[in-house]
Motif scaffolding. Structure first.
Motif, PDB file in Angstrom:
ATOM      1  N   LEU A   1       0.825  -1.207   0.000  1.00 23.61           N
ATOM      2  CA  LEU A   1       0.000   0.000   0.000  1.00 23.61           C
ATOM      3  C   LEU A   1       0.863   1.264   0.000  1.00 23.61           C
ATOM      4  O   LEU A   1       0.616   2.205  -0.770  1.00 23.61           O
ATOM      5  CB  LEU A   1      -0.928  -0.002   1.212  1.00 23.61           C
ATOM      6  N   ALA A   2       1.891   1.302   0.822  1.00 22.93           N
ATOM      7  CA  ALA A   2       2.756   2.479   0.905  1.00 22.93           C
ATOM      8  C   ALA A   2       3.477   2.736  -0.407  1.00 22.93           C
ATOM      9  O   ALA A   2       3.594   3.883  -0.859  1.00 22.93           O
ATOM     10  CB  ALA A   2       3.769   2.301   2.040  1.00 22.93           C
ATOM     11  N   VAL A   3       3.955   1.681  -1.038  1.00 24.12           N
ATOM     12  CA  VAL A   3       4.662   1.814  -2.314  1.00 24.12           C
ATOM     13  C   VAL A   3       3.698   2.282  -3.406  1.00 24.12           C
ATOM     14  O   VAL A   3       4.022   3.167  -4.203  1.00 24.12           O
ATOM     15  CB  VAL A   3       5.348   0.474  -2.682  1.00 24.12           C
ATOM     16  N   ARG A   4       2.518   1.693  -3.448  1.00 26.30           N
ATOM     17  CA  ARG A   4       1.512   2.085  -4.454  1.00 26.30           C
ATOM     18  C   ARG A   4       1.098   3.547  -4.283  1.00 26.30           C
ATOM     19  O   ARG A   4       0.862   4.242  -5.262  1.00 26.30           O
ATOM     20  CB  ARG A   4       0.285   1.183  -4.357  1.00 26.30           C
ATOM     21  N   ARG A   5       1.019   4.012  -3.051  1.00 26.88           N
ATOM     22  CA  ARG A   5       0.664   5.414  -2.807  1.00 26.88           C
ATOM     23  C   ARG A   5       1.714   6.372  -3.357  1.00 26.88           C
ATOM     24  O   ARG A   5       1.431   7.536  -3.598  1.00 26.88           O
ATOM     25  CB  ARG A   5       0.475   5.656  -1.312  1.00 26.88           C
ATOM     26  N   ARG A   6       2.912   5.884  -3.571  1.00 27.97           N
ATOM     27  CA  ARG A   6       3.990   6.691  -4.153  1.00 27.97           C
ATOM     28  C   ARG A   6       4.026   6.553  -5.668  1.00 27.97           C
ATOM     29  O   ARG A   6       4.927   7.041  -6.326  1.00 27.97           O
ATOM     30  CB  ARG A   6       5.330   6.280  -3.561  1.00 27.97           C
ATOM     31  N   GLY A   7       3.036   5.862  -6.217  1.00 20.05           N
ATOM     32  CA  GLY A   7       2.954   5.704  -7.666  1.00 20.05           C
ATOM     33  C   GLY A   7       3.899   4.658  -8.220  1.00 20.05           C
ATOM     34  O   GLY A   7       4.197   4.663  -9.410  1.00 20.05           O
ATOM     35  N   CYS A   8       4.373   3.772  -7.370  1.00 15.03           N
ATOM     36  CA  CYS A   8       5.322   2.736  -7.783  1.00 15.03           C
ATOM     37  C   CYS A   8       4.653   1.365  -7.728  1.00 15.03           C
ATOM     38  O   CYS A   8       3.574   1.211  -7.181  1.00 15.03           O
ATOM     39  CB  CYS A   8       6.537   2.738  -6.873  1.00 15.03           C
ATOM     40  N   GLN A   9       5.335   0.391  -8.289  1.00 14.36           N
ATOM     41  CA  GLN A   9       4.872  -0.990  -8.223  1.00 14.36           C
ATOM     42  C   GLN A   9       5.575  -1.701  -7.068  1.00 14.36           C
ATOM     43  O   GLN A   9       6.743  -1.436  -6.804  1.00 14.36           O
ATOM     44  CB  GLN A   9       5.199  -1.731  -9.510  1.00 14.36           C
ATOM     45  N   ALA A  10       4.850  -2.600  -6.437  1.00 14.23           N
ATOM     46  CA  ALA A  10       5.427  -3.425  -5.370  1.00 14.23           C
ATOM     47  C   ALA A  10       5.406  -4.868  -5.833  1.00 14.23           C
ATOM     48  O   ALA A  10       4.400  -5.340  -6.359  1.00 14.23           O
ATOM     49  CB  ALA A  10       4.617  -3.269  -4.091  1.00 14.23           C
TER      50      ALA A  10
END
Length: 96
Positions: free
Chosen positions: A63-72
């Motif tokens: 969730l934190a990574v996705r909120r930064r517009g990145c893929q996890a």
């Protein structure tokens, strides 16, 4: 002209994870992700135990990574951890 290949930031979570580790872990990964400017955060889950705290950690990181517009993405997860993620409806945490 082709788009540049996405930059990947690779990190590992070693050993057992305690509930008290969750917020600092997310903060640390997000800070490193911000610093590197990577598009993909790849978590090496080889040493992660198949338990509820580990699933919580992976879900929070996702969730934190996705909120930064990145893929996890996750690699090296045990079959037991994969089964637990699927059982809990969190298969998307794997980034597949």
């Amino acid at each position: 002209m082709a788009a540049p290949a996405p930059q990947t930031f690779v990190f590992a979570i070693d050993g057992p994870i305690a509930r008290s580790d969750l917020a600092p872990l997310c903060d640390q990964v997000c800070a490193l992700l911000d610093r590197t400017g990577a598009d993909i955060a790849l978590c090496d889950a080889t040493e992660i135990a198949p338990d509820a705290v580990s699933v919580d950690a992976l879900a929070r990181l996702h969730l934190a990574v996705r909120r930064r517009g990145c893929q996890a993405r996750v690699r090296g997860a045990s079959s037991e951890l994969l089964e637990l993620l699927a059982f809990m409806g969190l298969r998307d945490v794997l980034g597949e």
